[in-house]
Design a protein around this motif. Structure first.
Motif, PDB file in Angstrom:
ATOM      1  N   GLU A   1      -6.937 -34.727 -30.749  1.00 31.51           N
ATOM      2  CA  GLU A   1      -6.382 -33.377 -30.802  1.00 31.51           C
ATOM      3  C   GLU A   1      -7.007 -32.677 -31.994  1.00 31.51           C
ATOM      4  OE1 GLU A   1      -2.061 -31.183 -31.438  1.00 31.51           O
ATOM      5  OE2 GLU A   1      -2.133 -33.136 -30.469  1.00 31.51           O
TER       6      GLU A   1
ATOM      7  N   ASN B   1      -7.030 -29.010 -34.266  1.00 32.62           N
ATOM      8  CA  ASN B   1      -6.315 -27.770 -34.575  1.00 32.62           C
ATOM      9  C   ASN B   1      -7.073 -27.008 -35.655  1.00 32.62           C
ATOM     10  OD1 ASN B   1      -3.889 -28.042 -32.907  1.00 32.62           O
ATOM     11  ND2 ASN B   1      -3.448 -29.812 -34.208  1.00 32.62           N
TER      12      ASN B   1
ATOM     13  N   GLU C   1      -7.550 -23.484 -37.830  1.00 31.26           N
ATOM     14  CA  GLU C   1      -6.702 -22.378 -38.282  1.00 31.26           C
ATOM     15  C   GLU C   1      -6.827 -21.195 -37.315  1.00 31.26           C
ATOM     16  OE1 GLU C   1      -6.624 -21.525 -42.663  1.00 31.26           O
ATOM     17  OE2 GLU C   1      -8.315 -22.891 -42.619  1.00 31.26           O
ATOM     18  N   ARG C   2      -5.683 -20.757 -36.774  1.00 31.51           N
ATOM     19  CA  ARG C   2      -5.701 -19.695 -35.766  1.00 31.51           C
ATOM     20  C   ARG C   2      -5.758 -18.301 -36.370  1.00 31.51           C
ATOM     21  NH1 ARG C   2      -6.830 -21.651 -30.670  1.00 31.51           N
ATOM     22  NH2 ARG C   2      -5.775 -23.643 -30.362  1.00 31.51           N
TER      23      ARG C   2
ATOM     24  N   ALA D   1      -9.836 -27.325 -40.262  1.00 39.78           N
ATOM     25  CA  ALA D   1      -9.361 -27.864 -38.989  1.00 39.78           C
ATOM     26  C   ALA D   1      -8.880 -29.293 -39.207  1.00 39.78           C
ATOM     27  CB  ALA D   1     -10.462 -27.837 -37.933  1.00 39.78           C
ATOM     28  N   GLU D   2      -7.856 -29.668 -38.478  1.00 40.39           N
ATOM     29  CA  GLU D   2      -7.356 -31.038 -38.524  1.00 40.39           C
ATOM     30  C   GLU D   2      -7.734 -31.742 -37.224  1.00 40.39           C
ATOM     31  OE1 GLU D   2      -3.332 -33.140 -40.002  1.00 40.39           O
ATOM     32  OE2 GLU D   2      -3.082 -31.918 -38.205  1.00 40.39           O
TER      33      GLU D   2
ATOM     34  N   SER E   1      -5.524 -38.778 -39.034  1.00 41.73           N
ATOM     35  CA  SER E   1      -6.108 -37.438 -38.938  1.00 41.73           C
ATOM     36  C   SER E   1      -6.921 -37.155 -40.189  1.00 41.73           C
ATOM     37  CB  SER E   1      -5.024 -36.374 -38.752  1.00 41.73           C
ATOM     38  OG  SER E   1      -4.166 -36.340 -39.882  1.00 41.73           O
TER      39      SER E   1
ATOM     40  N   LYS F   1     -12.470 -32.206 -26.880  1.00 45.26           N
ATOM     41  CA  LYS F   1     -11.411 -31.258 -27.223  1.00 45.26           C
ATOM     42  C   LYS F   1     -11.977 -30.171 -28.145  1.00 45.26           C
ATOM     43  CE  LYS F   1      -8.230 -33.430 -24.956  1.00 45.26           C
ATOM     44  NZ  LYS F   1      -7.048 -34.027 -25.597  1.00 45.26           N
TER      45      LYS F   1
ATOM     46  N   SER G   1     -11.088 -26.091 -30.335  1.00 48.44           N
ATOM     47  CA  SER G   1     -10.167 -25.098 -30.879  1.00 48.44           C
ATOM     48  C   SER G   1     -11.002 -23.969 -31.473  1.00 48.44           C
ATOM     49  CB  SER G   1      -9.259 -25.721 -31.949  1.00 48.44           C
ATOM     50  OG  SER G   1      -8.312 -24.777 -32.418  1.00 48.44           O
TER      51      SER G   1
ATOM     52  N   SER H   1     -11.059 -19.787 -33.603  1.00 50.53           N
ATOM     53  CA  SER H   1     -10.436 -18.705 -34.356  1.00 50.53           C
ATOM     54  C   SER H   1     -11.431 -17.542 -34.413  1.00 50.53           C
ATOM     55  CB  SER H   1     -10.048 -19.165 -35.760  1.00 50.53           C
ATOM     56  OG  SER H   1      -9.294 -18.169 -36.417  1.00 50.53           O
TER      57      SER H   1
END
Length: 570
Positions: A323, A325, A327-328, A343-344, A376, A408, A410, A412
Motif C-alpha cells: 500500500e 500513500n 501526501e494528497r 510517501a509511506e 513501512s 500500486k 498514489s 498529488s
C-alpha cells in the motif's frame, strides 16, 4: 521615519552584529592521524588548533579518554587566523586488548561553548601472546582412539617457551619453543572403553610471561551403526518468500555412535552435521523460503556410516502486496523553489519483499525499498519549479519485484508560480541640467511576481548622485517609486552615465540613464506624469551675480531646490 529614529536602528544593528562575532570556530589538525604504542609504553602526536573565526577566543582542550590521553597545554588563546600546536600523548592501559582504537580530541570555545573535534587512531601492541587451537569435538567408537590436532602459535613479538597440558588424553609433546610468528603442531589422543561424553581443556602458557590461551574440547565415545531420519510435518502450504520450518530428526538404531551429514534438496539446515549416540536421536531445523510458485517435493538425507532419507511436500502461493500513500494535499511553489512530497510505502503482504519505486515527476530519494511484512518506510519525492509554470501531477508507483506484481500507485498535484519578477523603469532616460543645477530621475518598480518582495536600490555613477529610498517593499502586482538625485557640481560639463540597480529575492534589474550637463538633449524626453528634471530647476530664478560670488549663489539656489524636492517626495 526621522533621522533620530534611523540612527537608533543603525546603532542597534551594529550592537547585534558585534555580539554575533564574539565567538570563533576552530579547526583541528592531528599529526600523525595514526600511531602505535606497546603496553607499558606511549606514543605522541601534535595537534594544531587554528582560530578560523573573526574574533579572539580561548579554547579548552580535552579528550574522550582522559585516563590514557595527556594534552599539554590544555588551554590556548588565539587571535583570528592564529594557530598553536599542542602535544598529545597516548599511554594505553595495561589491561587493553591488542587492536586499533580511536579517540576524540575536542576544543571548546569559551565564548560560545561550541565544541570542535578531531579523531585520532592508535594501534595497541602486546609483546607476549599465544594461541592454541584444536578440533572442538570428536566421536570414537568404544576402545578406539580419537586423534586431535593441536596447533600452538606464538602471536607475540618475542621468542618464548610454552607448556602444553590437557586434563584428558595424551599429548605428543608437553612444551614447545617458538620464535615470534612461529606455529607448532601437536597431537592429542583420546579413547574410552565405556560410553562417554566429556568436555576438557587444552591449555598453553608461557613459562616466562603472562601469555596464555585455552581451547575447550569435547570427546564422545559411542556405540555404532544404523539409522533413520524423519521430517515433520509431511506437507505444508505457505506464501512464496515467507519462511516455513520442518523438524528433522536423526535416530541412531545401531550399536555404535555415528556422525551424520545432513543434506536437503531445498532450504537450509540450521545444522548440517549431527553426532548421534547409539539408541539416541538428534534433531535440527530445516528452514525453507520458497522463491517460486507451485508444489514441490523436498528430500532430506542423513549420511554417516549408515544412510537414510525422507521426503515431504510444500505448496507456495503469491503473498506479495503493498500500500502506498503519497501526501494528497496540493502544493504551490515558485519557479526557483523546490518542495518534497513524502510517501509511506507499506508491505501489506506476507513475505519480505523489495519494491521498485518510480516517480512520474521529480526525483526519488531512493528507487527501491525492502520491507518485512507489516513494515513501512517513508520515501521522498523532490520536485522543483524547473517543471515550468502550471499544474503538474506528482505520482509514485511501487512494484513488487519478486513476481512483478502487484503494482500500486498514489498521486498529488504541484502548482508552479512565477513568484519573483520585476518590471523596472527609470524616467527620463536622458535628462539635462546646467552647471550647479540638478536632475531627478523617477525609478518605477512594478512587482510582476506573485509574492511580496523587498528591493535594495543602488546606483553606479558620480558621488554627487544618490538613490532615495535605498530599500522599497512592493506587494505582488503593485508599483512603488524611488528617485535618483543628481546635484551637478561647480564647473562640471559633458555627459554622465548613471546606472540604477534593484536587487530583490531571486531577481535583479538595472537601467542606465544619461545626464547632459550644459548640453541639449537631441530628442525631447517628456514624462507622462510631469516628471521632475533639470528643467524644473531651470525655472528657479538665478541671482544676477558675477564671478565666484555669483557661482556660490547659484549653488545655494540649486541646493535649496534639491532640498525642496526631497521634502516634497518624503
Amino acid at each position: 521615519m526621522n533621522l533620530h529614529n534611523k540612527l537608533g536602528l543603525l546603532t542597534a544593528a551594529l550592537v547585534l552584529i558585534s555580539g554575533l562575532v564574539s565567538a570563533s570556530p576552530a579547526a583541528l589538525n592531528l599529526f600523525p592521524e595514526s600511531s602505535s604504542a606497546r603496553i607499558d609504553s606511549f606514543t605522541s602526536y601534535e595537534l594544531e588548533v587554528e582560530n578560523t573565526g573573526p574574533a579572539k577566543d580561548v579554547y579548552e582542550l580535552s579528550s574522550s579518554s582522559p585516563a590514557e590521553v595527556t594534552i599539554a597545554p590544555q588551554k590556548t588563546e588565539l587571535e583570528p587566523g592564529e594557530s598553536e600546536t599542542v602535544n598529545v600523548w597516548f599511554n594505553p592501559r595495561t589491561d587493553r586488548d591488542e587492536g586499533t582504537y580511536t579517540f576524540q580530541l575536542t576544543a571548546e570555545s569559551r565564548a560560545s561553548g561550541d565544541r570542535f573535534s578531531e579523531t585520532g587512531n592508535v594501534e595497541v601492541i602486546k609483546d607476549h601472546q599465544v594461541e592454541v587451537s584444536a578440533e572442538e569435538s570428536k566421536t570414537a567408537c568404544l576402545g578406539q582412539k580419537a586423534v586431535y590436532t593441536v596447533e600452538v602459535e606464538n602471536t607475540g613479538i618475542q621468542p618464548e617457551e610454552f607448556s602444553v597440558t590437557s586434563d584428558f588424553g595424551e599429548l605428543s609433546r608437553n612444551s614447545v619453543n617458538l620464535e615470534d610468528g612461529e606455529t607448532a603442531e601437536l597431537t592429542l589422543e583420546v579413547s574410552s572403553d565405556s560410553p562417554a561424553e566429556r568436555n576438557f581443556q587444552v591449555v598453553t602458557a608461557s613459562k616466562t610471561s603472562y601469555a596464555q590461551d585455552i581451547q575447550n574440547v569435547q570427546f564422545n565415545a559411542e556405540e555404532c551403526w544404523n539409522s533413520e531420519v524423519s521430517v515433520t510435518p509431511e506437507s505444508q502450504e505457505t506464501a512464496a518468500g515467507t519462511q516455513t520450518e520442518y523438524e528433522v530428526t536423526a535416530r541412531n538404531l545401531g550399536t555404535k555412535a555415528d556422525e551424520f551429514t545432513l543434506e536437503t534438496t531445498e532450504g537450509k539446515l540450521l545444522e548440517t552435521s549431527l553426532d548421534v549416540p547409539a539408541g539416541a536421536t538428534r534433531s535440527t531445523t530445516l528452514v525453507v523460503r520458497p522463491g517460486e510458485l507451485g508444489s514441490r517435493e523436498i528430500t532430506v538425507s542423513a549420511t554417516g556410516t549408515s544412510e537414510s532419507s525422507n521426503t515431504v511436500s510444500l505448496n507456495s502461493y503469491n503473498g506479495m502486496d503493498s500500500e502506498i500513500n503519497l501526501e494528497r494535499e496540493a502544493r504551490t511553489i515558485c519557479e526557483d523553489e523546490s518542495t518534497t512530497f513524502t510517501a509511506e510505502v507499506e508491505n501489506t503482504g506476507e513475505a519480505l519483499e523489495s519494491f521498485n519505486l518510480e516517480a512520474s515527476t521529480g526525483e526519488l530519494q531512493t528507487s527501491e525499498v525492502e520491507l518485512a511484512p507489516g513494515e513501512s518506510q517513508e520515501v521522498e519525492v523532490n520536485t522543483s519549479g524547473d517543471l515550468g509554470i502550471g499544474k503538474h501531477e506528482v505520482g509514485l508507483t511501487a512494484t513488487a519485484t519478486t513476481f512483478g506484481e502487484p503494482v500500486k500507485s498514489s498521486a498529488s498535484t504541484l502548482t508552479v508560480e512565477n513568484c519573483w519578477d520585476l518590471d523596472m523603469q527609470v524616467i527620463p532616460e536622458v535628462a539635462s541640467a546646467g552647471e550647479n543645477k540638478s536632475a531627478i530621475y523617477k525609478i518605477r518598480l512594478n512587482n510582476t511576481g506573485t509574492e511580496e518582495n523587498t528591493y535594495e536600490l543602488s546606483k553606479e555613477g558620480p558621488e554627487w548622485t544618490s538613490v532615495k529610498p535605498e530599500e522599497v517593499t512592493v506587494p505582488a502586482g503593485e508599483t512603488e517609486t524611488a528617485y535618483i538625485y543628481a546635484g551637478v557640481p561647480f564647473q562640471k560639463k559633458g555627459e554622465v552615465k548613471i546606472t540604477a540597480k534593484a536587487n530583490g529575492t531571486e531577481v535583479e534589474k538595472s537601467k542606465k540613464v544619461k545626464l547632459l550637463i550644459e548640453k541639449d538633449v537631441e530628442e525631447s524626453i517628456e514624462d507622462e506624469r510631469n516628471e521632475l528634471t533639470g528643467g524644473f530647476f531651470d525655472q528657479v530664478p538665478s541671482p544676477n551675480l558675477e564671478g565666484e560670488t555669483g557661482k556660490v549663489g547659484i549653488a545655494m539656489t540649486a541646493g535649496a531646490a534639491i532640498t525642496a524636492a526631497v521634502l516634497f517626495f518624503f
